[in-house]
Write a protein that holds these residues in place. Structure first.
Motif, mmCIF file in Angstrom:
data_model
loop_
_atom_site.group_PDB
_atom_site.id
_atom_site.type_symbol
_atom_site.label_atom_id
_atom_site.label_comp_id
_atom_site.label_asym_id
_atom_site.label_seq_id
_atom_site.Cartn_x
_atom_site.Cartn_y
_atom_site.Cartn_z
ATOM 1 N N HIS A 145 0.832 -1.207 0.000
ATOM 2 C CA HIS A 145 0.000 0.000 0.000
ATOM 3 C C HIS A 145 0.873 1.265 0.000
ATOM 4 O O HIS A 145 1.946 1.298 0.608
ATOM 5 C CB HIS A 145 -0.928 -0.001 1.216
ATOM 6 N N LYS A 146 0.384 2.306 -0.652
ATOM 7 C CA LYS A 146 1.156 3.557 -0.748
ATOM 8 C C LYS A 146 1.222 4.310 0.580
ATOM 9 O O LYS A 146 2.130 5.127 0.796
ATOM 10 C CB LYS A 146 0.548 4.462 -1.827
ATOM 11 N N GLU A 147 0.247 4.069 1.486
ATOM 12 C CA GLU A 147 0.247 4.746 2.779
ATOM 13 C C GLU A 147 1.126 3.985 3.770
ATOM 14 O O GLU A 147 0.927 2.791 4.014
ATOM 15 C CB GLU A 147 -1.178 4.854 3.332
ATOM 16 N N LYS A 148 2.082 4.680 4.344
ATOM 17 C CA LYS A 148 2.999 4.043 5.291
ATOM 18 C C LYS A 148 2.267 3.509 6.518
ATOM 19 O O LYS A 148 2.675 2.494 7.095
ATOM 20 C CB LYS A 148 4.072 5.048 5.715
ATOM 21 N N GLU A 149 1.199 4.190 6.925
ATOM 22 C CA GLU A 149 0.466 3.748 8.106
ATOM 23 C C GLU A 149 -0.169 2.385 7.872
ATOM 24 O O GLU A 149 -0.219 1.542 8.784
ATOM 25 C CB GLU A 149 -0.610 4.780 8.476
ATOM 26 N N VAL A 150 -0.651 2.147 6.667
ATOM 27 C CA VAL A 150 -1.233 0.844 6.338
ATOM 28 C C VAL A 150 -0.165 -0.238 6.400
ATOM 29 O O VAL A 150 -0.385 -1.330 6.945
ATOM 30 C CB VAL A 150 -1.895 0.886 4.947
ATOM 31 N N VAL A 151 1.001 0.053 5.843
ATOM 32 C CA VAL A 151 2.106 -0.919 5.869
ATOM 33 C C VAL A 151 2.494 -1.226 7.312
ATOM 34 O O VAL A 151 2.760 -2.387 7.678
ATOM 35 C CB VAL A 151 3.319 -0.374 5.085
ATOM 36 N N ALA A 152 2.481 -0.193 8.160
ATOM 37 C CA ALA A 152 2.871 -0.379 9.565
ATOM 38 C C ALA A 152 1.884 -1.285 10.306
ATOM 39 O O ALA A 152 2.295 -2.174 11.066
ATOM 40 C CB ALA A 152 2.971 0.978 10.252
ATOM 41 N N VAL A 153 0.583 -1.080 10.087
ATOM 42 C CA VAL A 153 -0.399 -1.918 10.799
ATOM 43 C C VAL A 153 -0.422 -3.331 10.222
ATOM 44 O O VAL A 153 -0.732 -4.300 10.928
ATOM 45 C CB VAL A 153 -1.811 -1.281 10.779
ATOM 46 N N ALA A 154 -0.091 -3.480 8.926
ATOM 47 C CA ALA A 154 0.032 -4.823 8.351
ATOM 48 C C ALA A 154 1.197 -5.558 9.007
ATOM 49 O O ALA A 154 1.098 -6.758 9.336
ATOM 50 C CB ALA A 154 0.240 -4.734 6.844
#
Length: 580
Positions: free
Chosen positions: A500-509
């Motif tokens: 995902h382009k959003e870093k926050e999404v990558v972090a929660v994944a």
């Protein structure tokens, strides 16, 4: 300057205005010149007594009416008794003048200079036209108010209220800083003169009610907040706090703008912190108003989040009044069920009453209701027993699934699902892990939500991934291996969300991965590691193939990734992500 000395046998009046500066005069007339001077003095004394009868002497020895045509509080409290022994014992000439000067000297010698300075500041504030000089004067007034030795002067000249009122009502937007400083002065004055707090607070709330402009009302609330903040927990306002709380509650019930709401609530929260016994009697009324704002789906999300924070900050009061808190949750469930029923009628095509709102109205209201439910659950803290939480969880999940099903039949609503995910997560977080053995429905619900993620917005995706992390942490060792397999197989939406382009999404994944790899259940942990290592092997071999090198790590290949192919960029990302 004049001075006088007296003893029972002889009164002498010394005047530095006479040549030599030390001549003494007996009060008995010795010649016609003295008689003439005595008559002149009698006339002055008579006029002075008439001035006293008209209202006393002002700061500069003039009429008791001050510069603004109002009597100060100090003047109203001072009674000018012209029939006192000071006047009746001495009837004529210089003796009467000397006695009056003695009285004036005794009363004003200590504060004359400070009164003159305060009068000068107030005049400059009201008459000065230059913006910068006027602002500097208001700041000087603020410093004057903060000096403890000036309390007596301030209480004698509460005309400062009128001057501040004029400043707060300035219409020019260029004077906003000046008005803010004026509100600060008003709050500091109330804190400094705590024994006059009742009169000042009544004045503030009266001016608030009579003001037509919201920006002026906001300034009066700023002054109130400054007063409460300055006094803090010193309890100096104990005697007037019930008045203040009642007035703030009345304001809260009638405000209609977010700005006024925020400032009013901040004042109330200060009361709750410093005077909890006063606020506790208003707790239910305050919560009722705030819940109404929380449920208003037309408000900006930032305000809704702020209201949620205010409600949660009142946790001690929620816990102390569970007889109110728990039934309130029940009311929310009933309202949610009613919305779900309305949606099901619309979805089935049944004829509905005209009073039933369309989905475009009921879905946002349902989402708001789900959010406020989560807020109240958080506000009760750990006071909600695990047994009660489990009952609520089962009850809520049933209704949430009904709502989701009904909503999807009409049209997909990310707002409802996002709020529902948060609500399930809050209840799940309040459970004891040992009691979640019957929460298979939660696992199913979480995996179903994951299927919708790829085409949805960021907020919804984050809510789903956070829910999955919470499911892993709470159900923990009782998680079935099938759940882990569905998370990490090549077709899982979790794997796609890593890009995902959003870093926050990558972090929660990544948080979902870390939660699973921290489990203490060996069979489940083994399943997870085999899948993740199998993916890493597949990515590594794709990189080796791009370099025309032979494959490796054949012993940890996984059957699920046997035919899966990564491009070079994705292969690099997967290896780094999984090692991380």
């Amino acid at each position: 300057t004049d001075s006088a000395s007296a003893d029972p046998g002889n009164l002498k009046y010394s005047s530095s205005r006479d040549r030599g500066g030390s001549s003494s005069y007996g009060l008995q007339p010795s010649n016609s010149a003295v008689v003439s001077r005595q008559r002149h003095d009698d006339t002055r004394v008579h006029a002075d007594i008439q001035n006293d009868e008209k209202g006393g002497y002002g700061v500069n020895g003039g009429s008791g009416e001050n510069t603004y045509g109002r009597k100060s509080l100090g003047q109203e409290l001072r009674v000018n008794n012209v029939t006192s022994p000071e006047f009746t014992s001495v009837q004529h000439g210089s003796c009467a003048l000397a006695t009056k000067d003695m009285r004036k000297s005794q009363e004003r010698s200590m504060s004359y200079c400070d009164e003159s300075r305060l009068s000068n500041l107030l005049q400059r504030i009201t008459r000065e036209n230059d913006r910068d000089r006027r602002l500097a004067t208001v700041k000087q007034l603020k410093e004057f108010i903060q000096q403890p030795e000036n309390k007596l002067v301030l209480v004698k000249q509460l005309d400062i209220l009128a001057a501040v009122h004029d400043v707060l009502n300035e219409s020019s937007k260029l004077l906003q800083e000046l008005r803010q400083e004026g509100a600060c002065c008003l709050g500091l004055l109330c804190a400094s003169l705590s024994y006059e707090a009742e009169k000042i607070f009544k004045w503030i709330f009266s001016k608030f009610s009579s003001s037509a402009k919201d920006e002026v009302k906001l300034l009066y609330l700023c002054a109130t907040y400054k007063a409460l903040e300055t006094v803090g927990e010193k309890k100096a306002f104990s005697s007037v706090m019930q008045l203040v709380m009642t007035s703030l509650q009345s304001i809260l019930e009638n405000v209609d703008t977010p700005e006024l709401l925020c400032k009013c609530v901040k004042c109330i929260l200060l009361v709750a912190r410093c005077y909890p016994h006063i606020f506790s009697t208003n707790f239910r009324d305050t919560v009722g108003i705030l819940v109404g704002w929380h449920r208003d789906h037309t408000q900006k999300p930032s305000l809704t989040q702020q209201v949620s924070g205010w409600l949660q900050s009142l946790e001690p009061f929620w816990v102390a009044d569970l007889a109110f808190s728990t039934p309130l949750l029940g009311q929310f469930l009933e309202d949610m069920e009613a919305y779900a029923e309305d949606l099901s009628h619309v979805a089935s095509g049944e004829s509905v009453d005209e009073d039933v709102p369309p989905p475009s109205v009921s879905l946002p209201k349902l989402a708001a209701l789900l959010r406020v439910f989560s807020t109240v659950v958080r506000s009760t803290g750990e006071s909600l027993s695990p047994i009660r939480a489990l009952q609520l969880l089962r009850h809520v999940l049933y209704r949430v699934m009904r709502c989701v099903t009904a909503a999807n039949q009409v049209f997909f609503s990310e707002a409802v699902l996002t709020a529902a995910n948060e609500r399930v997560g809050v209840l799940l977080g309040s459970l004891d892990p040992s009691m979640t053995i019957h929460c298979d429905m939660v696992i199913t619900y979480g995996l179903d939500q994951l299927e919708n993620c790829q085409t949805c917005g960021t907020d919804y995706i984050i809510s789903v991934l956070n829910l999955l992390t919470l499911i892993v942490e709470q159900i923990n060792t009782k998680l079935p291996s099938s759940f882990v397999e569905k998370l990490f197989i090549p077709s899982s939406k979790l794997l796609f969300l890593r890009y995902h382009k959003e870093k926050e999404v990558v972090a929660v994944a990544r948080a979902v991965y870390q939660a699973v790899l921290s489990l203490k259940n060996i069979p489940v942990l083994e399943t997870a590691y085999k899948l993740i290592l199998g993916e890493m092997t597949c990515a590594l071999n794709n990189l080796l193939h791009s370099l025309q090198l032979p494959e490796s790590c054949s012993e940890i290949k996984h059957e699920a990734f046997k035919n899966h192919v990564f491009n070079v960029d994705n292969a690099k990302f997967v290896v780094k992500f999984d090692l991380n």
